[in-house]
Design a protein around this motif. Structure first.
Motif, short mmCIF file in Angstrom:
data_model
loop_
_atom_site.label_atom_id
_atom_site.label_comp_id
_atom_site.label_asym_id
_atom_site.label_seq_id
_atom_site.Cartn_x
_atom_site.Cartn_y
_atom_site.Cartn_z
N ASP A 125 1.05 4.18 -2.71
CA ASP A 125 0.84 5.59 -2.32
C ASP A 125 1.93 6.48 -2.91
O ASP A 125 1.64 7.55 -3.45
N LEU A 126 3.18 6.03 -2.79
CA LEU A 126 4.28 6.88 -3.27
C LEU A 126 4.21 7.05 -4.78
O LEU A 126 4.42 8.16 -5.29
N ILE A 127 3.89 5.97 -5.49
CA ILE A 127 3.82 6.08 -6.96
C ILE A 127 2.67 7.00 -7.35
O ILE A 127 2.81 7.84 -8.25
N ASN A 129 9.59 4.98 -11.97
CA ASN A 129 8.41 5.80 -11.67
C ASN A 129 8.82 7.18 -11.16
O ASN A 129 8.15 8.16 -11.45
N VAL A 130 9.88 7.22 -10.38
CA VAL A 130 10.44 8.49 -9.93
C VAL A 130 11.58 8.82 -10.89
O VAL A 130 12.50 8.02 -11.04
N LEU A 188 12.21 1.43 -4.66
CA LEU A 188 11.47 0.63 -5.64
C LEU A 188 10.98 1.50 -6.79
O LEU A 188 11.10 1.14 -7.97
N ALA A 189 10.44 2.67 -6.44
CA ALA A 189 9.91 3.57 -7.47
C ALA A 189 11.02 4.08 -8.39
O ALA A 189 10.81 4.27 -9.59
N ILE A 245 2.87 8.83 3.80
CA ILE A 245 4.04 9.59 3.39
C ILE A 245 3.65 10.65 2.38
O ILE A 245 2.67 10.52 1.68
N LYS A 304 -0.88 2.25 9.89
CA LYS A 304 -1.62 2.77 8.74
C LYS A 304 -1.54 4.30 8.69
O LYS A 304 -1.54 4.89 7.63
N SER A 358 9.97 2.21 -0.40
CA SER A 358 9.05 2.60 -1.48
C SER A 358 9.77 3.49 -2.49
O SER A 358 9.59 3.33 -3.71
N ASP A 400 0.84 -1.21 0.00
CA ASP A 400 0.00 0.00 0.00
C ASP A 400 0.87 1.26 0.00
O ASP A 400 0.56 2.22 -0.70
N ARG A 401 1.94 1.22 0.77
CA ARG A 401 2.80 2.41 0.83
C ARG A 401 3.53 2.61 -0.49
O ARG A 401 3.73 3.74 -0.93
N ASP A 402 3.93 1.50 -1.12
CA ASP A 402 4.57 1.60 -2.44
C ASP A 402 3.61 2.23 -3.45
O ASP A 402 3.99 3.11 -4.24
N SER A 435 10.40 2.50 5.77
CA SER A 435 9.30 2.10 4.90
C SER A 435 9.22 3.05 3.70
O SER A 435 9.05 2.61 2.55
N PHE A 436 9.35 4.34 3.96
CA PHE A 436 9.34 5.32 2.87
C PHE A 436 10.50 5.06 1.91
O PHE A 436 10.33 5.08 0.68
#
Lengths: 269, 269
Positions: free
Chosen positions: A96-98, B67-68, B61-62, B29, B25, B58, A92-94, B54-55
């Motif tokens: 959210d960031l995208i 994606n970023v 990965l992005a 971010i 939850k 993400s 879910d956090r992944d 966690s951020f």
């Protein structure tokens, strides 16, 4: 339960990291398998588990960066890792960031306002989730089962992916013509998919495009490229294109920017 | 030292995961920042750190899934995370898995044996590593510093990336014409780069192609696409193309397959 699983995995990883570096170095991996022979008699249960997590991290990264392709199933030792990833918050956090990145891009776009500014979203595991189905398939460790999937899809009970629903509503409100482009079969799954999307709040899109009989057996990449070409030929400007599969965002007429959502459960060619 | 850092981070993550799910939850971010306001007074030091990890997971990965894009620096809260990732084994394991994938592909290729079977490798952080340089730049949290980087490169002391050196030797032995294609400036860095590569064991490649004055200021994607076009025009079949930047493997004349090596330290357009 799942939280406990992740906590257990993390504790194992902590123990593993406390071990001498030379031992950690010895835990090399082979394709889809821990290389148990390289650890020989030094291996312990916890090292095995830590090594599996490390392997699964590498595997998932390689999948998401399109280095590992055409993988038939999740490697068996990653079943619990993928489950934890999917249901314990990081997925879910992944997402959210995208979605934040997509919205930052959306905010830079200047629509011409001639009703030809288009955006493409995939459906399965982009707009709506199949996570409950894949729970029964060991999160992708079991082979693809087209009949079981159709039975699941026929129920029309896929929940919305909240961050993508939020993106969808912003796109529609901003004036994009949103096309939902799916590899689902038009004849058998058209109506149920339309209902499922509607019930989950996907309202106001321009068109839901499903796979017609002409594209049966053809790759998603070919089918989706052809559809995008048709849209472009009709005069649409494709600003963005979002999917959970590389076949959604590879091929031709991709659009101005593409975004890959995570999906470590299955691969669509 | 670094191992202790990771252990600390992992313990924080374990504590975080033991916290009630509702609290986890709430740790949403925002772009490049923990959304501290969303946690309000409930936030604690350890939650902050867990949220940052966690951020950063993400974010990385992005970045790796493209994606970023065009990110100028590593987000400041990810400095320690990126350091740990780079030096504590996971980066090496990620590389190992990708190289295994590349070798699986190599084993499926059938070279024509007319000396036109080509393979392209990027140089910086593909063949040889700049990790020691980036250590002094907070692993990418400091802004890009072209003068300092040139001073570093002029020393010719970049170590080989072992898994890629292994791949390189296999490619050469199998009969591929290996082209090393780098954005480094031909005039100032040509000889030192040649020496650096030689000293690190990169021997037997077909050609080292550096950025000529004609491509000064042009994007790596444009420059590298043009070079690949020239190779193809000369009759080379590009079987594979490997780099740590998306600009290495996007554009035109990409080759039959591309592979993205991890690099969470910097972005080259």
């Amino acid at each position: 339960m799942a939280q406990r699983v992740l906590v257990g995995e993390m504790l194992v990883l902590v123990l593993l990291l406390l071990a001498p570096k030379t031992k950690a170095k010895a835990m090399s991996i082979t394709r889809g398998q821990n290389n148990k022979s390289s650890r020989g008699k030094e291996s312990s249960g916890s090292s095995d588990e830590g090594g599996a997590i490390s392997f699964c991290l590498s595997w998932r990264l390689a999948v998401e960066a399109n280095n590992v392709v055409a993988w038939p199933t999740v490697p068996p030792q990653c079943s619990r890792y993928v489950e934890t990833y999917m249901i314990n918050g990081q997925y879910d956090r992944d997402l959210d960031l995208i979605v934040e990145e997509i919205l930052a891009y959306v905010n830079q776009t200047f629509l011409l306002g001639d009703a030809m500014d288009a955006w493409i979203l995939d459906v399965d595991d982009t707009c709506i989730s199949n996570i409950y189905y894949y729970k029964g398939k060991k999160y992708g460790c079991d082979p693809y089962d087209p009949f079981a999937f159709r039975t699941w899809a026929m129920k029309g009970g896929c929940p919305a992916i909240p961050s993508v629903l939020r993106l969808f509503n912003i796109l529609v409100n901003k004036g994009f013509k949103v096309f939902l482009l799916t590899g689902r079969d038009e004849e058998t799954l058209g109506q149920v998919t339309r209902n499922n999307l509607h019930n989950q709040g996907f309202i106001g899109y321009e068109r839901l495009i499903l796979r017609s009989s002409a594209y049966k057996g053809k790759s998603a990449m070919k089918y989706k490229s052809d559809v995008r070409k048709q849209l472009q030929d009709q005069g649409y400007r494709i600003w963005g294109n979002v999917g959970d599969q590389w076949s959604d965002i590879q091929g031709d007429y991709l659009g101005n920017r593409t975004f890959k959502l995570p999906n470590p459960m299955y691969f669509v060619p």
